[in-house]
Design a protein around this motif. Structure first.
Motif, short mmCIF file in Angstrom:
data_model
loop_
_atom_site.label_atom_id
_atom_site.label_comp_id
_atom_site.label_asym_id
_atom_site.label_seq_id
_atom_site.Cartn_x
_atom_site.Cartn_y
_atom_site.Cartn_z
N ILE A 3 40.17 38.38 52.36
CA ILE A 3 40.42 39.81 52.18
C ILE A 3 40.36 40.15 50.70
O ILE A 3 40.88 39.43 49.85
N THR A 4 39.72 41.27 50.38
CA THR A 4 39.71 41.79 49.01
C THR A 4 40.22 43.22 49.03
O THR A 4 40.07 43.95 50.02
N ILE A 5 40.82 43.64 47.91
CA ILE A 5 41.37 44.99 47.78
C ILE A 5 40.83 45.60 46.49
O ILE A 5 40.82 44.95 45.43
N GLY A 6 40.38 46.84 46.59
CA GLY A 6 40.02 47.62 45.41
C GLY A 6 41.07 48.69 45.19
O GLY A 6 41.43 49.43 46.13
N ASP A 83 42.83 37.55 49.02
CA ASP A 83 42.16 36.56 48.20
C ASP A 83 41.77 37.08 46.83
O ASP A 83 41.66 36.30 45.88
N HIS A 84 41.52 38.39 46.73
CA HIS A 84 41.07 38.92 45.43
C HIS A 84 41.49 40.38 45.33
O HIS A 84 41.37 41.15 46.29
N LEU A 85 41.97 40.75 44.15
CA LEU A 85 42.34 42.13 43.84
C LEU A 85 41.49 42.60 42.66
O LEU A 85 41.48 41.95 41.61
N THR A 86 40.80 43.71 42.85
CA THR A 86 39.99 44.30 41.78
C THR A 86 40.61 45.63 41.40
O THR A 86 40.72 46.53 42.24
N VAL A 87 41.03 45.76 40.16
CA VAL A 87 41.68 46.97 39.68
C VAL A 87 40.68 47.77 38.85
O VAL A 87 40.04 47.24 37.94
N VAL A 88 40.55 49.04 39.18
CA VAL A 88 39.66 49.95 38.46
C VAL A 88 40.43 50.58 37.31
O VAL A 88 41.56 51.07 37.49
N HIS A 89 39.84 50.58 36.13
CA HIS A 89 40.48 51.21 34.97
C HIS A 89 39.55 52.28 34.40
O HIS A 89 38.32 52.22 34.59
N PRO A 90 40.08 53.27 33.70
CA PRO A 90 39.24 54.31 33.10
C PRO A 90 38.22 53.71 32.14
O PRO A 90 38.50 52.72 31.45
N ASP A 91 37.05 54.32 32.07
CA ASP A 91 36.00 53.85 31.16
C ASP A 91 36.44 53.91 29.70
O ASP A 91 35.94 53.15 28.86
N THR A 113 48.50 38.45 45.49
CA THR A 113 47.19 37.86 45.26
C THR A 113 47.24 36.94 44.05
O THR A 113 48.10 37.09 43.18
N GLY A 114 46.31 36.00 44.01
CA GLY A 114 46.25 35.10 42.87
C GLY A 114 45.14 35.49 41.90
O GLY A 114 45.27 35.30 40.70
N GLU A 115 44.03 36.05 42.41
CA GLU A 115 42.90 36.43 41.57
C GLU A 115 42.90 37.93 41.33
O GLU A 115 42.96 38.72 42.28
N ILE A 116 42.82 38.33 40.07
CA ILE A 116 42.79 39.74 39.69
C ILE A 116 41.67 39.94 38.70
O ILE A 116 41.55 39.20 37.71
N SER A 117 40.82 40.91 38.96
CA SER A 117 39.76 41.28 38.02
C SER A 117 39.84 42.77 37.71
O SER A 117 40.37 43.55 38.52
N TRP A 118 39.30 43.15 36.55
CA TRP A 118 39.35 44.54 36.08
C TRP A 118 37.94 45.01 35.78
O TRP A 118 37.17 44.30 35.14
N ILE A 119 37.60 46.21 36.26
CA ILE A 119 36.26 46.75 36.03
C ILE A 119 36.36 48.23 35.66
O ILE A 119 37.30 48.93 36.09
#
Length: 461
Positions: A3-6, A83-91, A113-119
């Protein structure tokens, strides 16, 4: 693959979208003020000066952002492992702001979650649009994020690894909040309530009524993105009436700010062209819309007509960045699994991850769209030759018939008085075999028979 979450925390709304390998699992949209009491902290992340929250406590803005993310995940009520969390941040966030927000989120023990990424938000929105419209080749696209607090314009290079190629530009005077203010003022003016609010003491006594009316005007603005009219109940003090708003009202109000945003786009294009190798400008292939304000049909119409490039948007632009973040999280899991199963691969990251096959069911109303007619297939050379020969033979036959009949195919040659402009006129069509057959035309009509879609026809790829 799991499972992934945005997740995207905005100044007005916060959105979370859950995806698995085969489908979209869940989605949620909540007002940011309902999570942490305020939405004015986003621009303060990375600022050493703390923010005074709704409880009167002084805290870093990064901690408030982490609390909003954790509260949003809690409301999802997930039972499966994330399994993965992707967090959206302002440009517009700096790398320091991203690092502080990441550290604050890691410090919490309620993030499942253990994995976190930022885009960046523009990159996430691009992923959502590519999922629905198809991947872009090498080139440049403009990210046009019309959010509640500001407009952000970003230039991205597309291809195998999309990236931001210029400094994001921000314009506070073009935003959803500004559109709400313009529509509130218009509603007060047409109902005559603004005259009673000229007294400052009178205006302060009905502050709660004005706040409620502003919320109702925001709802009417969102409804007019799909419908042609909306009704707003106006109850301010002793005044109780109803205001009927049509789409033209909103478009007349926001036309000026949208025109102002075109200059910001051109500035971003100019700066991106100067940053390219050798200084040669790279053509822009499309404009990608995001944010709740992207649902307004006039935005698509004006940008497409002014800049002459396709304008594309996710069917639900208000939650597009969160959905795109979930897709990118799924791709990150696919790259990780590929690296684990194929350790000898030269570039394991190039192995694409499977995307959910269904469109997400997210809570924001989809923008109207116009279906595109499928173009007719091209004719082969032999078939074109047959049609041309048949057409020439038909032309010779019609000419011979007209010469033999004489003036029987021609209408009256008497001088006629020209009709007034815009009037419906009747002309006699010189059609073989049907003398005197009338054809109705309208003065000033487009001879080419082309029509312009005022909503979202232009820009659909």
């Amino acid at each position: 693959m799991g499972i992934t979450i945005g997740v995207k925390v905005g100044s007005a709304n916060s959105v979370a979208v859950v995806a698995s390998e085969h489908s979209w699992e869940n989605s949620l949209s909540v007002g940011t003020a309902g999570l942490v009491g305020s939405g004015d902290f986003l621009d303060r992340v990375g600022d050493p000066v703390p923010v005074l929250d709704d409880r009167g406590q002084s805290r870093p803005a990064a901690q408030i952002h982490a609390e909003a993310v954790a509260a949003l995940l809690t409301r999802l009520e997930l039972t499966d492992t994330v399994d993965h969390l992707t967090v959206v941040h302002p440009d517009t966030w700096t790398s320091q702001a991203v690092d502080e927000a990441h550290a604050a989120l890691r410090a919490r023990d309620d993030v499942p979650t253990g994995e976190i990424s930022w885009i960046p938000e523009s990159r996430a929105t691009l992923a959502a649009v590519e999922h629905s419209e198809g991947a872009f080749g090498q080139g440049l696209v403009i990210g046009y994020d019309l959010g509640a607090s500001a407009l952000t314009v970003t230039v991205l290079a597309t291809g195998d690894e999309p990236r931001v190629v210029s400094r994001p530009l921000r314009l506070d005077s073009v935003s959803g909040n500004e559109f709400d203010r313009l529509l509130l003022a218009h509603t007060l003016r047409v109902t005559g309530v603004d005259a009673e609010l000229a007294d400052p003491g009178r205006a302060s006594s009905v502050l709660d009524d004005l706040t409620r009316l502003r919320t109702d005007c925001r709802g009417a603005k969102e409804a007019l993105s799909v419908d042609t009219d909306a009704v707003v109940d106006v109850r301010v003090g002793e005044v109780s009436t109803v205001a009927r708003l049509v789409r033209d009202d909103v478009e007349d109000l926001v036309r000026g700010p949208i025109t102002e945003s075109v200059a910001l786009i051109r500035e971003a294009i100019a700066s991106a062209g100067a940053d390219q190798p050798g200084g040669h400008p790279v053509p822009v292939t499309a404009i990608i819309l995001g944010g709740g304000g992207a649902s307004i049909p006039l935005v698509t119409e004006m940008l497409s007509a002014t800049l002459r490039v396709p304008v594309l948007l996710d069917p639900q632009p208000g939650s597009a960045s969160a959905a795109g973040a979930a897709l990118l999280g799924m791709a990150a899991l696919g790259a990780r699994d590929s690296a684990a199963t194929e350790p000898t691969a030269e570039i394991p990251g190039l192995v694409p991850a499977p995307s959910p096959g269904e469109r997400p069911l997210r809570e924001i109303e989809p923008a109207p769209s116009t279906p595109v007619t499928t173009p007719a297939p091209r004719l082969s050379r032999r078939r074109r030759g047959i049609l041309i020969t048949a057409g020439a033979a038909a032309l010779v036959l019609v000419s011979a018939t007209g010469l033999s009949v004489g003036t029987g195919l021609v209408g009256s040659t008497g001088e006629a008085t020209p009709p007034p402009a815009g009037a419906v006129t009747t002309t006699v069509a010189a059609t073989p075999g049907t003398p005197g057959r009338a054809a109705t035309t309208v003065a000033g009509a487009d001879a080419g028979g082309r029509t312009a879609d005022a909503a979202t026809g232009t820009g659909t790829r």
